[in-house]
Design an enzyme around this catalytic site. Structure first.
Site, PDB file in Angstrom:
ATOM      1  N   ASN A  37       0.876  -1.186   0.000  1.00  0.00           N
ATOM      2  CA  ASN A  37       0.000   0.000   0.000  1.00  0.00           C
ATOM      3  C   ASN A  37       0.903   1.223   0.000  1.00  0.00           C
ATOM      4  OD1 ASN A  37      -1.776   2.071   0.564  1.00  0.00           O
ATOM      5  ND2 ASN A  37      -2.108   1.461   2.704  1.00  0.00           N
TER       6      ASN A  37
ATOM      7  N   LYS B 263       0.033   4.294  -0.142  1.00  0.00           N
ATOM      8  CA  LYS B 263      -0.592   5.483   0.462  1.00  0.00           C
ATOM      9  C   LYS B 263      -0.426   6.678  -0.479  1.00  0.00           C
ATOM     10  CE  LYS B 263       0.522   3.450   4.872  1.00  0.00           C
ATOM     11  NZ  LYS B 263       0.260   3.550   6.278  1.00  0.00           N
TER      12      LYS B 263
ATOM     13  N   GLY C 168       2.597   1.959  10.692  1.00  0.00           N
ATOM     14  CA  GLY C 168       3.513   3.092  10.549  1.00  0.00           C
ATOM     15  C   GLY C 168       4.212   3.474  11.842  1.00  0.00           C
TER      16      GLY C 168
ATOM     17  N   HIS D 185      -9.346   0.784   4.888  1.00  0.00           N
ATOM     18  CA  HIS D 185      -8.058   0.937   5.587  1.00  0.00           C
ATOM     19  C   HIS D 185      -8.269   1.854   6.795  1.00  0.00           C
ATOM     20  CE1 HIS D 185      -3.958   2.241   6.405  1.00  0.00           C
ATOM     21  NE2 HIS D 185      -3.561   1.153   5.782  1.00  0.00           N
TER      22      HIS D 185
ATOM     23  N   GLU E  67      -6.708   4.286   7.891  1.00  0.00           N
ATOM     24  CA  GLU E  67      -6.562   5.728   7.620  1.00  0.00           C
ATOM     25  C   GLU E  67      -7.824   6.276   6.961  1.00  0.00           C
ATOM     26  OE1 GLU E  67      -2.825   5.411   5.554  1.00  0.00           O
ATOM     27  OE2 GLU E  67      -1.866   4.836   7.441  1.00  0.00           O
TER      28      GLU E  67
ATOM     29  N   GLU F 111      -5.135  -5.470  10.472  1.00  0.00           N
ATOM     30  CA  GLU F 111      -4.131  -4.434  10.703  1.00  0.00           C
ATOM     31  C   GLU F 111      -4.401  -3.757  12.041  1.00  0.00           C
ATOM     32  OE1 GLU F 111      -2.220  -3.160   6.775  1.00  0.00           O
ATOM     33  OE2 GLU F 111      -3.911  -1.843   7.126  1.00  0.00           O
TER      34      GLU F 111
ATOM     35  N   SER G 101       3.699  -2.479  10.166  1.00  0.00           N
ATOM     36  CA  SER G 101       5.157  -2.455  10.307  1.00  0.00           C
ATOM     37  C   SER G 101       5.836  -3.763   9.891  1.00  0.00           C
ATOM     38  CB  SER G 101       5.553  -2.054  11.739  1.00  0.00           C
ATOM     39  OG  SER G 101       5.072  -0.742  12.023  1.00  0.00           O
TER      40      SER G 101
HETATM   41  C1  PEP Z   1      -0.567  -0.061   5.887  1.00  0.00           C
HETATM   42  O1  PEP Z   1      -0.543   1.066   5.412  1.00  0.00           O
HETATM   43  O2  PEP Z   1      -1.502  -0.813   5.595  1.00  0.00           O
HETATM   44  C2  PEP Z   1       0.518  -0.479   6.770  1.00  0.00           C
HETATM   45  C3  PEP Z   1       0.452  -1.657   7.335  1.00  0.00           C
HETATM   46  O3  PEP Z   1       1.538   0.403   6.948  1.00  0.00           O
HETATM   47  P1  PEP Z   1       3.012   0.069   7.587  1.00  0.00           P
HETATM   48  O4  PEP Z   1       3.486  -1.192   6.947  1.00  0.00           O
HETATM   49  O5  PEP Z   1       3.847   1.255   7.211  1.00  0.00           O
HETATM   50  O6  PEP Z   1       2.814  -0.084   9.048  1.00  0.00           O
END
Ligand code: PEP
Length: 255
Positions: A9, A11, A173, A95, A97, A167, A213
């Site tokens: 992803n 973003k 992040g 997601h 976000e 997630e 992460s």
């Molecule tokens: C994500 O954006 O779905 C995500 C898991 O981000 P990150 O890997 O940066 O934690």
């Protein structure tokens, strides 16, 4: 046997030149990779550049969001049919976000999922708990409630076309990863809930990805878990060499 999905992803990162540059390095690094589906989700404006760049490879491209209506007066929005017509194959839905900053709810996640399926896209539906929800012991309840409100209404046939990404919001992040055992526990709960709503066949075939992460140095540990059927990767998917290492995790690690 569930084929792992290794999804990135991006973003709101990378312009069109950076998109092409990424694939020039990334695609050859995964050209020999088999037994995994590889998906990259760039921003809308770079979907076409990405789709062109992966044309002769096994990499597939997905969007990060969509609108649930086919068309209409919805300034700034993009429909499922528009995405599939340019060659996008997948789409992220709900997601954290989007839920946090743009008002996505379980109800809109359901509507977006149905729209995506109708247009032939493969939805990756995201669920996960906040830090205080985990700390107060409510992770299982939150996952059950998100699933009940979003995907429980799907038929087993529709279910066979979606993946779910677990997630934990506190791990996105932040550099904090759920331990492989924590992720596997959440995945088990998701699979149980899906079994209750849609039946045990749909549940046992469902791909459940972990996101939060994920990095080249923790992928093997995560993929060792039988319950983890792939990953959704944010930050570490922006680097072609690092993401290729994730995609090419050691198959001795499990699947
Ligand atoms: C994500 O954006 O779905 C995500 C898991 O981000 P990150 O890997 O940066 O934690």
């Amino acid at each position: 046997m569930r084929t792992p999905v290794m999804a990135g992803n991006w973003k709101m990162f990378k312009n069109s030149a950076e998109t092409s540059a990424f694939f020039q390095i990334f695609t050859p690094l995964v050209a020999q990779t088999s037994g995994r589906e590889i998906v990259i989700c760039p921003p809308f404006v770079n979907l076409t550049a990405a789709i062109d760049a992966v044309r002769d490879s096994t990499v597939e491209i997905g969007a990060q969001n969509l609108h649930w209506k086919k068309e209409g007066a919805f300034t700034g929005e993009v429909s499922a049919r528009m995405l599939s017509s340019i060659g996008a194959r997948w789409v992220l839905i709900g997601h954290s976000e989007r839920r946090q900053f743009f008002g996505d709810t379980d109800q809109t996640v359901l509507e977006k999922t149905l729209a995506a399926l109708e247009a032939g896209l493969r939805p990756i539906v995201c669920v996960g708990e906040l830090l205080d929800e985990r700390e107060s012991g409510r992770t299982h309840l939150i996952l059950a409630s998100q699933l009940a409100g979003s995907v429980a209404a799907l038929t087993p046939e529709q279910f066979s076309k979606i993946a779910i990404a677990y997630e934990p919001v506190w791990a996105i992040g932040t550099g904090k990863t759920a331990t492989p055992e924590m992720a596997a526990d959440a995945h088990q709960v998701i699979r149980e809930q899906v079994g209750i709503h849609v039946g045990s066949d749909a549940a046992s075939q469902l791909r459940i990805l972990y996101g939060g992460s994920v990095k080249p140095d923790n992928i093997d540990g995560l993929m060792t878990q039988q319950e983890i059927d792939g990953v959704l990767v944010g930050g570490a998917s922006l680097d072609p060499i690092g993401f290729a290492k994730i995609v090419n995790y050691s198959s001795q690690a499990g699947k």
